[in-house]
Design an enzyme around this catalytic site. Structure first.
Site, mmCIF file in Angstrom:
data_model
loop_
_atom_site.group_PDB
_atom_site.id
_atom_site.type_symbol
_atom_site.label_atom_id
_atom_site.label_comp_id
_atom_site.label_asym_id
_atom_site.label_seq_id
_atom_site.Cartn_x
_atom_site.Cartn_y
_atom_site.Cartn_z
ATOM 1 N N GLU A 37 -14.017 -15.830 -11.185
ATOM 2 C CA GLU A 37 -14.885 -17.222 -10.690
ATOM 3 C C GLU A 37 -13.560 -17.901 -10.286
ATOM 4 O O GLU A 37 -12.200 -18.043 -10.841
ATOM 5 C CB GLU A 37 -15.042 -17.746 -12.372
ATOM 6 N N ARG A 263 -9.546 -6.117 -22.283
ATOM 7 C CA ARG A 263 -8.739 -6.670 -21.432
ATOM 8 C C ARG A 263 -7.543 -6.730 -22.037
ATOM 9 O O ARG A 263 -7.489 -5.948 -23.059
ATOM 10 C CB ARG A 263 -9.266 -7.548 -22.187
ATOM 11 N N LYS A 273 -6.930 -17.950 -18.006
ATOM 12 C CA LYS A 273 -6.432 -18.733 -16.702
ATOM 13 C C LYS A 273 -6.670 -19.991 -17.617
ATOM 14 O O LYS A 273 -5.662 -21.413 -16.063
ATOM 15 C CB LYS A 273 -7.699 -18.890 -15.986
#
Ligand code: ATP
Ligand code: MG
Length: 561
Positions: A37, A263, A273
């Site tokens: 994204e 992850r 982020k």
């Protein structure tokens, strides 16, 4: 698709699945994708996913797409889009075809939504967000059907068209899938797939006032691109039934399969982020590419090499179990790759003056020294010597521990690539600080052992007259706490991660470097002998004018005991 990636292949469960799919003829080649994204810079966690997705495509001679997942227009920007592409290229990977955008599919996604309405699988809902939450139920309680659930197809089509045409205020209506409000999987309780939001989109501008949701967009984008293996992190495991449901209820070109892996979580830093963004916008670091940041651009500026990061990704592997990794593992991989990549030079970072008393004033001589002990192709440079040289302050001790092989009063040591010297006199200032060492050269030791005795110690040095001063930035870990965002206070609440910022994460000093360093190209990486790996700063180092070097990593792991 080719990369300079020569990291050996280590198998994992995803490779086993691909091997089986190829053997069974389910696919003749694979297509993966990396779907960031564009709402921030890529970080080390993304690097893991990049190495996996692009690495698989390389190994299996398949393709990997880069797709910007741009369905949240508020937070997305072209700056992020550019930096994402730079980071992937720098890591040594290439995407197949043009950069793709989920927003390229907005028209198609709209058409599929109309199809779902037509087949009675989607409806326009007018519950407020609060009501919707209440109707959704909980992990232990089933949800309740929305009062709008049984609208006719015609009514839904009319309302959805009007949503698109901007007839309703933001947030007043949604389009939802009609799945099962009693499902044990909350994701299947009539998920919202479109919402009304009047925001400018970085690519589609003001064309749309309705935007599709991630879960709906992602599976259809994968199908439209012919993705074979859609790899994501474990938090999407519970979304897989929805991924499959959507594709099962639409006439799409193919049905990609989603597989989840764990992850990466790195200790002493952050891989969120949102939190990294907070550090940047609050000025707690010097931008997304601050060398202390775990971003790909930060690591690049810090002096890490793409090969080092790829080696790291290979070592941490791909699995479904927790992937919490100490920073020393990353530093170790970087160190290992730089060992063969980086030219050696000498630098003195905490200088103390040495006067070579029996070396003629004004005279200078030099010897040629290789840039790398095992790579003659790196070439050689001249290392000059003169009467005054700099050595490292901690290479001298007037009360040395047992076994000391460096400078001490009356002791001998070899200057790297040069003579054996003996410390004859220690000069101190009024405060008792050593300010100068007076040493004598054994003229008969250039390129050979001294007569009748052994001198074991070798120290680095630079000629005071020939060395160049440089701004040297000594970076350390950004956080002093291993898990800065997982510490709870006495009240049980999370402590603000900002409290754990390491106050000593940057020290700027003036060091003295061999003159050749002044001509280094920005981003040239060196080993400063006995000190560590350093890089000419990508932006501030000006060849021939101003030397600015960043410490990437020391030669040894100084954190873990
Ligand atoms: P963040 O929470 O930092 O915003 P994200 O998952 O929302 O991360 P995306 O831009 O959506 O960020 O991520 C793109 C891809 O990178 C996704 O496929 C995601 O699974 C993967 N990814 C992101 N963070 C990690 C991580 N820490 N470890 C492994 N893969 C990751
Ligand atoms: Mg995401």
């Amino acid at each position: 698709m080719s990369t300079e990636n020569t990291t050996p292949v280590v198998s994992n469960f995803i490779r086993s699945i691909i091997d089986e799919d190829l053997a069974a003829g389910r696919h003749t080649s694979i297509v993966t994708r990396f779907p960031p994204e564009p709402n921030g810079y890529l970080h080390i966690g993304h690097a893991k996913s990049i190495c996996l997705n692009f690495g698989l495509a390389d190994d299996y001679q398949g393709n990997c797409h880069l797709r910007m997942d741009d369905t949240n227009p508020e937070k997305e920007s072209d700056e992020y889009v550019r930096s994402i592409q730079d980071s992937i290229r720098w890591l040594g990977f290439h995407w197949d075809g043009e950069v793709r955008y989920a927003s390229d599919y907005f028209d198609a996604l709209y058409g599929y939504a109309v199809a779902l309405i037509g087949s009675g699988h989607a409806y326009v809902c007018e519950l407020t967000p609060e009501e919707m939450r209440e109707y959704r139920g909980s992990l232990t309680q089933p949800g309740r059907d929305s009062p709008y659930r049984n609208r006719t197809v015609a009514e839904n089509l009319d309302l959805f068209t009007r949503m698109k045409n901007g007839e309703f205020p933001d947030g007043s209506r949604t389009l939802r899938l009609k799945i099962d409000m009693a499902s044990g999987n909350v994701n299947l309780r009539d998920p919202v797939i479109y919402r009304i939001r009047r925001v400018h989109h970085h690519r589609t501008g003001d064309k749309w006032c309705i935007y599709p949701m991630y879960d709906y967009t992602h599976c259809i984008s994968d199908a439209l691109e012919g993705i074979t293996h859609s790899l994501c992190t474990l938090e999407f495991e519970d979304h897989r039934p929805l991924y499959d449901w959507v594709l099962d209820h639409l006439d799409v070109p193919c049905h990609p399969r989603q597989y989840e892996f764990s992850r990466l979580e790195m200790l002493s830093t952050l891989t969120s982020k949102r939190k990294l963004n907070a550090l940047v916008t609050e000025g707690l670091v010097d931008g997304w590419d601050d060398p202390r940041m775990p971003t790909v651009e930060g690591m690049r500026r810090r002096g890490y090499s793409p090969a080092g990061i790829r080696l790291f990704a290979q070592r941490i592997g791909i699995s479904k179990s927790a992937n919490i990794i100490d920073m020393s593992v990353l530093e170790g991989a970087v160190r290992e790759s730089l060992e063969s990549e980086a030219s050696r030079i000498m630098a003195v970072l905490d200088p103390i003056k040495v006067t070579l008393t029996n070396y003629t004033e004004g005279l200078s001589a030099s010897r040629s020294a290789p840039y790398h002990p095992h790579h003659p192709e790196f070439g050689e440079r001249e290392v000059p010597i003169a009467r005054e040289i700099w050595v490292e302050r901690d290479d001298f001790s007037d009360a040395p521990p047992k076994g000391w092989q460096r400078l001490t009063p009356g002791g001998e040591v070899r200057l790297r690539y040069s003579y054996v010297i003996k410390c004859d006199e220690v000069v101190k200032d009024a405060a008792g600080q050593v300010i100068e060492l007076k040493c004598s050269i054994d003229h008969d030791t250039l390129g050979k052992n001294p007569e009748g005795r052994k001198v074991k110690g070798v120290i680095h040095w630079v000629s005071a007259r020939h060395a160049i001063p440089a701004e040297v930035r000594l970076y350390d870990r950004l956080f002093s706490e291993p898990r800065p965002d997982a510490v709870r206070g006495e009240d049980g609440e999370y402590v603000d991660f900002r409290q754990f910022l390491n106050p000593d994460s940057l020290r700027v000093i003036t060091g003295y470097l061999e003159a050749t360093a002044l001509d280094a190209a920005p981003e040239a990486r060196y080993q400063f002998e006995r000190l560590g790996y350093f890089v000419a700063d990508r932006y501030d180092h000006q060849p021939g004018k101003k030397a600015v070097f960043n410490r990437a990593v020391g030669l040894r792991d100084t954190w873990s005991k």
